[in-house]
Design an enzyme around this catalytic site. Structure first.
Site, PDB file in Angstrom:
ATOM      1  N   CYS A  41       0.713  -1.518   0.202  1.00 26.88           N
ATOM      2  CA  CYS A  41      -0.054  -0.243  -0.131  1.00 26.88           C
ATOM      3  C   CYS A  41       0.714   1.572   0.026  1.00 26.88           C
ATOM      4  CB  CYS A  41      -0.563  -0.098   0.573  1.00 26.88           C
ATOM      5  SG  CYS A  41      -1.971   1.634   0.938  1.00 26.88           S
ATOM      6  N   ASP A  43       0.564   3.868   1.937  1.00 23.26           N
ATOM      7  CA  ASP A  43       0.269   4.077   2.904  1.00 23.26           C
ATOM      8  C   ASP A  43       1.748   4.596   3.874  1.00 23.26           C
ATOM      9  OD1 ASP A  43       0.437   4.235   5.994  1.00 23.26           O
ATOM     10  OD2 ASP A  43      -1.845   3.782   5.654  1.00 23.26           O
ATOM     11  N   ARG A  45       2.770   4.816   6.594  1.00 24.60           N
ATOM     12  CA  ARG A  45       3.347   4.280   7.646  1.00 24.60           C
ATOM     13  C   ARG A  45       4.128   2.900   7.562  1.00 24.60           C
ATOM     14  NH1 ARG A  45      -2.253   5.057  10.632  1.00 24.60           N
ATOM     15  NH2 ARG A  45      -2.626   4.076   8.187  1.00 24.60           N
ATOM     16  N   HIS A  97      -2.359  -4.183   5.385  1.00 19.60           N
ATOM     17  CA  HIS A  97      -1.434  -3.288   6.397  1.00 19.60           C
ATOM     18  C   HIS A  97      -2.979  -3.350   6.506  1.00 19.60           C
ATOM     19  CE1 HIS A  97      -2.224   0.936   5.547  1.00 19.60           C
ATOM     20  NE2 HIS A  97      -2.585   0.711   4.694  1.00 19.60           N
ATOM     21  N   CYS A 100      -5.747  -0.012   6.668  1.00 16.48           N
ATOM     22  CA  CYS A 100      -5.757   0.338   5.437  1.00 16.48           C
ATOM     23  C   CYS A 100      -6.955   1.456   5.563  1.00 16.48           C
ATOM     24  CB  CYS A 100      -5.932  -0.700   4.814  1.00 16.48           C
ATOM     25  SG  CYS A 100      -5.447  -0.116   2.863  1.00 16.48           S
TER      26      CYS A 100
END
Ligand code: CO
Length: 216
Positions: A41, A43, A45, A97, A100
């Protein structure tokens, strides 16, 4: 984070690497032979290299919203084809994750413009597993399960590609489904059984004439 700090950080990183090995970047420039392709992803993080503890040159990486493998997405399909056919990776990993935002958005009824067709890939996963998901009364648990099922379905989408099927026969390419738990930092293997999935879907998705499905 100040944008100028990035360049300072970069200088420090270069100095550190060269102190360790004066030919580090010279060697990196010679080419790449990663053994893994990672699809995760976007993302911020979920940093592929840092959480896996790997270094430049070790993993071929593709990231998009909610780690989707869409058949008509030229970007991800090019990455898979290049990674498998040219770099000849041994492992393809789909890493989702928990927490998400892409999956969360797909669970809500709202018009998100250009994100609608993208997130539809996740709504399709929900539809495929509606019976299981609707039995989960706790919303967080249902959210987590959809995240896992999304990874599983994207692994299946990878297995539907000709390059991957061919690489499986030729050098035993493996496909893995993982989840990164942001709250603990831990990686979890969903233990997707490549052979079983392949056998299950080949009746419909077989793109290689030989060897036949019976020989798998
Ligand atoms: Co995400």
């Amino acid at each position: 984070m100040n944008i100028q700090d990035i360049f300072k950080n970069n200088q420090n990183w270069v100095a550190e690497k060269l102190a360790d090995d004066k030919d580090y970047f010279e060697n990196l420039s010679k080419g790449q032979t990663p053994s893994m392709l990672y699809i995760g992803c976007s993302d911020s993080r979920v940093t592929a290299e840092e959480m896996m503890g790997v270094h430049p040159g070790e993993v071929f990486v593709h990231r998009n919203i909610a780690n989707l493998v869409n058949n008509v997405d030229l970007n991800v399909m090019s990455v898979i084809n290049y990674g498998v056919r040219h770099l000849k990776v041994k492992h393809v990993i789909v890493c989702g994750h928990y927490y998400c935002g892409g999956v969360k958005a797909a669970m809500q009824a709202s018009d998100l413009g250009i994100l609608n067709p993208w997130l539809r890939g996740i709504r399709d996963v929900y539809r495929l597993h509606k019976n299981e998901l609707n039995c989960i009364t706790d919303e967080d648990e249902r959210y987590n399960r959809l995240i896992e099922l999304n990874v599983q379905e994207q692994c299946i989408n990878i297995i539907k590609t000709a390059a991957v099927q061919q690489a499986y026969y030729e050098w035993g390419l493996a496909v893995h489904g993982w989840i990164f738990d942001i709250k603990t930092g831990k990686l979890k293997d969903l233990n997707i059984n490549f052979d079983k999935v392949l056998r299950n879907i080949m009746e419909i998705y077989d793109l290689n004439q030989k060897p036949s499905i019976e020989k798998i």
